[in-house]
Write an enzyme that holds these catalytic residues in place. Structure first.
Site, PDB file in Angstrom:
ATOM      1  N   HIS A 227      40.944  56.251  39.672  1.00  0.00           N
ATOM      2  CA  HIS A 227      39.503  56.325  39.389  1.00  0.00           C
ATOM      3  C   HIS A 227      39.061  55.127  38.545  1.00  0.00           C
ATOM      4  O   HIS A 227      38.058  54.469  38.854  1.00  0.00           O
ATOM      5  CB  HIS A 227      39.182  57.605  38.612  1.00  0.00           C
TER       6      HIS A 227
ATOM      7  N   HIS B 262      46.713  59.211  38.931  1.00  0.00           N
ATOM      8  CA  HIS B 262      45.505  59.692  39.626  1.00  0.00           C
ATOM      9  C   HIS B 262      44.253  59.182  38.908  1.00  0.00           C
ATOM     10  O   HIS B 262      43.341  58.612  39.526  1.00  0.00           O
ATOM     11  CB  HIS B 262      45.530  61.225  39.659  1.00  0.00           C
ATOM     12  N   GLU B 263      44.216  59.370  37.587  1.00  0.00           N
ATOM     13  CA  GLU B 263      43.056  58.939  36.811  1.00  0.00           C
ATOM     14  C   GLU B 263      42.954  57.416  36.769  1.00  0.00           C
ATOM     15  O   GLU B 263      41.852  56.864  36.718  1.00  0.00           O
ATOM     16  CB  GLU B 263      43.141  59.502  35.382  1.00  0.00           C
TER      17      GLU B 263
END
Length: 357
Positions: free
Chosen positions: A13, A9-10
């Protein structure tokens, strides 16, 4: 289970931020004190931290990993807060999108390996062959030989579809449409509430109508990557729909809050699924990945959805919300998130065997 999914998920980003020229001061696998790490040529500190509960990316110009701007920091090229509004929105959305891509990849891989059931064979599965004792479907007027084609207007193409359409609605009246004598007949059926306990002792309340489908040997046909991705997309939508129905039922009181689960429950079920094999574990990973995407897109400040909501306000007003309102919203959002975490963790602990479940 959670650690790698949060890291991915990170990473979503980070990659989109890097694509748009936004600098990253740190990318951490885990939280807390740094155990090991190195700084790359772009100035990003890659580190392994003490608490292996996920991770975070801290963009340049942020005061903390939640992308709260540092008012005292000098303005620099590559700061997250100086990026165009649409770029910031895409960077924030990239985290949940990464989790959706993980789920799509898992589902698509399954469809490519195992294929899809042949439609004609699936249709025969929904022909009623018999009824259970005290069957609400039989009492409502369904007959052996009827072929169930829809439940509450949703088409049913297989016995699995039938189960999925019914199981989420215990003690609920559903309109069951059957094909009988060449015509479609719709009959209201009130489901029963049935408690199912799996081999690990996990209890689940499901709705049943008391019918058995025809015994048909499943036939599968191979599918290509494009078809598999399309099927994976529909599978993901069905999964999210189940989540929404479950949450709604808990909010209105149709289901117990005991059915909520936090990190302890995820760890417990992850271990159970892994004991059944890698296929079950990987399938559960897809479910958790979609949960992470869904939760992070909720419009709660401190979550990705909260940031996107502020960006929407900024786009409409042509200027950002005031720092005071952002701070107040962020603190409120953090309180909500931490309160929910505490709530589900207490439920998790209370369900442990040492407390008599």
């Amino acid at each position: 289970m959670l650690g790698p999914l949060v890291v991915l998920h990170e990473l979503g980003h980070y990659l989109v931020g890097r694509w748009f020229g936004v600098g990253a001061e740190a990318f951490s696998v885990g939280f807390g004190k740094e155990i090991a790490g190195y700084t790359d040529k772009r100035g990003t500190r890659w580190k392994l931290s003490a608490l292996p509960l996920g991770g975070y990316v801290q963009f340049q110009g942020d005061m903390n990993p939640a992308s709260v701007p540092d008012a005292d920091a000098p303005v620099r090229e590559g700061d997250f807060q100086n990026a165009a509004l649409w770029k910031r929105a895409l960077i924030v959305a990239a985290g949940p999108v990464a989790n959706v891509i993980v789920a799509l990849a898992i589902f698509a891989a399954f469809f490519m390996v195992f294929g899809r059931p042949v439609a004609t064979e699936q249709a025969q599965e929904t022909v009623i062959s018999s009824f259970s004792e005290n069957s609400p479907a039989q009492q409502a007027g369904l007959r052996v030989g009827d072929r169930i084609v829809a439940v509450d207007g949703e088409a049913v193409g297989s016995y699995r579809d039938l189960v999925m359409e019914v199981m989420l609605y215990p003690e609920t009246e559903l309109d069951v449409t059957v094909e009988r004598g060449g015509e479609n007949v719709t009959i209201p059926v009130t489901t029963l509430s049935d408690e199912r306990v799996d081999q690990f002792g996990n209890a689940t309340i499901v709705g049943v109508i008391g019918v058995y489908g025809s015994a048909v040997e499943p036939v599968f046909e191979p599918v290509g990557p494009i078809t598999a991705v399309g099927m994976a997309w529909h599978q993901s939508l069905d999964t999210v729909d189940m989540m929404l129905v479950g949450i709604k039922q808990i909010v209105v009181g149709d289901r117990s809050v005991k059915e909520l689960g936090g990190p302890i429950t995820i760890a417990k079920v992850s271990g159970e699924q892994l004991s059944l094999g890698w296929l079950e574990f990987t399938s559960f990973a897809a479910l958790i990945s979609l949960n992470l995407a869904f939760i992070n897109l909720l419009p709660i400040p401190a979550l990705d959805g909260g940031h996107l909501a502020f960006y929407a306000v900024e786009a409409i007003r042509r200027k950002p919300a005031s720092p005071r309102s952002q701070e107040l919203a962020f603190r409120t959002g953090m309180a909500l998130v931490l309160g929910l975490m505490l709530f589900v963790t207490v439920i998790d602990i209370a369900k442990l065997p040492i407390f008599g479940s």
